[in-house]
Motif scaffolding. Structure first.
Motif, PDB file in Angstrom:
ATOM      1  N   VAL A  68       0.843  -1.192   0.000  1.00  0.00           N
ATOM      2  CA  VAL A  68       0.000   0.000   0.000  1.00  0.00           C
ATOM      3  C   VAL A  68       0.880   1.243   0.000  1.00  0.00           C
ATOM      4  O   VAL A  68       1.990   1.218   0.531  1.00  0.00           O
ATOM      5  N   PRO A  69       0.423   2.321  -0.620  1.00  0.00           N
ATOM      6  CA  PRO A  69       1.215   3.552  -0.636  1.00  0.00           C
ATOM      7  C   PRO A  69       1.537   4.048   0.776  1.00  0.00           C
ATOM      8  O   PRO A  69       0.712   3.984   1.681  1.00  0.00           O
ATOM      9  N   GLY A  70       2.784   4.494   0.942  1.00  0.00           N
ATOM     10  CA  GLY A  70       3.230   5.008   2.228  1.00  0.00           C
ATOM     11  C   GLY A  70       3.928   3.983   3.101  1.00  0.00           C
ATOM     12  O   GLY A  70       4.510   4.321   4.130  1.00  0.00           O
ATOM     13  N   ARG A  71       3.915   2.729   2.721  1.00  0.00           N
ATOM     14  CA  ARG A  71       4.534   1.674   3.514  1.00  0.00           C
ATOM     15  C   ARG A  71       5.986   1.475   3.103  1.00  0.00           C
ATOM     16  O   ARG A  71       6.330   1.560   1.941  1.00  0.00           O
ATOM     17  N   GLU A  72       6.839   1.180   4.088  1.00  0.00           N
ATOM     18  CA  GLU A  72       8.253   0.927   3.819  1.00  0.00           C
ATOM     19  C   GLU A  72       8.430  -0.492   3.296  1.00  0.00           C
ATOM     20  O   GLU A  72       7.770  -1.421   3.743  1.00  0.00           O
ATOM     21  N   ILE A  73       9.365  -0.640   2.367  1.00  0.00           N
ATOM     22  CA  ILE A  73       9.645  -1.932   1.761  1.00  0.00           C
ATOM     23  C   ILE A  73      11.159  -2.099   1.659  1.00  0.00           C
ATOM     24  O   ILE A  73      11.879  -1.135   1.453  1.00  0.00           O
ATOM     25  N   GLU A  74      11.625  -3.334   1.846  1.00  0.00           N
ATOM     26  CA  GLU A  74      13.057  -3.628   1.780  1.00  0.00           C
ATOM     27  C   GLU A  74      13.292  -4.789   0.816  1.00  0.00           C
ATOM     28  O   GLU A  74      12.558  -5.771   0.825  1.00  0.00           O
ATOM     29  N   VAL A  75      14.320  -4.658  -0.022  1.00  0.00           N
ATOM     30  CA  VAL A  75      14.704  -5.735  -0.927  1.00  0.00           C
ATOM     31  C   VAL A  75      15.654  -6.646  -0.164  1.00  0.00           C
ATOM     32  O   VAL A  75      16.755  -6.253   0.192  1.00  0.00           O
ATOM     33  N   VAL A  76      15.236  -7.872   0.125  1.00  0.00           N
ATOM     34  CA  VAL A  76      16.030  -8.811   0.908  1.00  0.00           C
ATOM     35  C   VAL A  76      17.056  -9.499   0.019  1.00  0.00           C
ATOM     36  O   VAL A  76      18.246  -9.517   0.315  1.00  0.00           O
ATOM     37  N   ARG A  77      16.603 -10.096  -1.100  1.00  0.00           N
ATOM     38  CA  ARG A  77      17.517 -10.754  -2.036  1.00  0.00           C
ATOM     39  C   ARG A  77      16.834 -10.917  -3.385  1.00  0.00           C
ATOM     40  O   ARG A  77      15.616 -10.808  -3.502  1.00  0.00           O
ATOM     41  N   VAL A  78      17.676 -11.207  -4.374  1.00  0.00           N
ATOM     42  CA  VAL A  78      17.202 -11.400  -5.742  1.00  0.00           C
ATOM     43  C   VAL A  78      17.778 -12.714  -6.243  1.00  0.00           C
ATOM     44  O   VAL A  78      18.938 -13.034  -5.979  1.00  0.00           O
ATOM     45  N   ALA A  79      16.989 -13.473  -6.956  1.00  0.00           N
ATOM     46  CA  ALA A  79      17.445 -14.752  -7.495  1.00  0.00           C
ATOM     47  C   ALA A  79      18.559 -14.537  -8.521  1.00  0.00           C
ATOM     48  O   ALA A  79      18.763 -13.435  -9.015  1.00  0.00           O
TER      49      ALA A  79
END
Length: 110
Positions: A68-79
């Motif tokens: 949802v807009p306004g929420r923090e997101i983190e990229v943990v890993r990528v294949a």
């Protein structure tokens, strides 16, 4: 006249004969995004969700998952080949395809 592949093509035979412009392919919708997508965030980086350029059931599913807009997101890993991406949002990890991740517009963390 129908053949066994018409079920999978899902377009009338008249449209297949005419073609769709350059290369005989359909032209997709233009992208409406103006900022960074989720794919631009490096591994371990964090960002704030600004919005979605997706629609329909995909948009609703992303909202249900917590994008949802306004929420923090983190990229943990990528294949290894870049798909899927593992993301941490709302305290849990979610994996998304690159196509869905591209449709999520983000801004740098505040």
């Amino acid at each position: 006249m129908l053949n066994k592949f018409d079920f999978f093509n899902r377009e009338p035979a008249s449209a297949r004969k005419r073609g769709h412009g350059a290369g005989g392919r359909r032209q997709g919708k233009p992208c409406r995004m103006r900022g960074k997508s989720l794919l631009d965030i490096p591994i371990g980086g964090k960002a704030i969700i600004r919005g979605h350029s997706s629609g329909g059931a995909v948009r609703q599913r992303l909202l249900d998952l917590g994008f949802v807009p306004g929420r923090e997101i983190e990229v943990v890993r990528v294949a290894t080949l870049g798909c899927p991406l593992e993301l941490r949002v709302a305290g849990y990890c979610v994996t998304l395809r690159r196509t869905e991740a591209y449709q999520i517009e983000v801004e740098d963390e505040r």
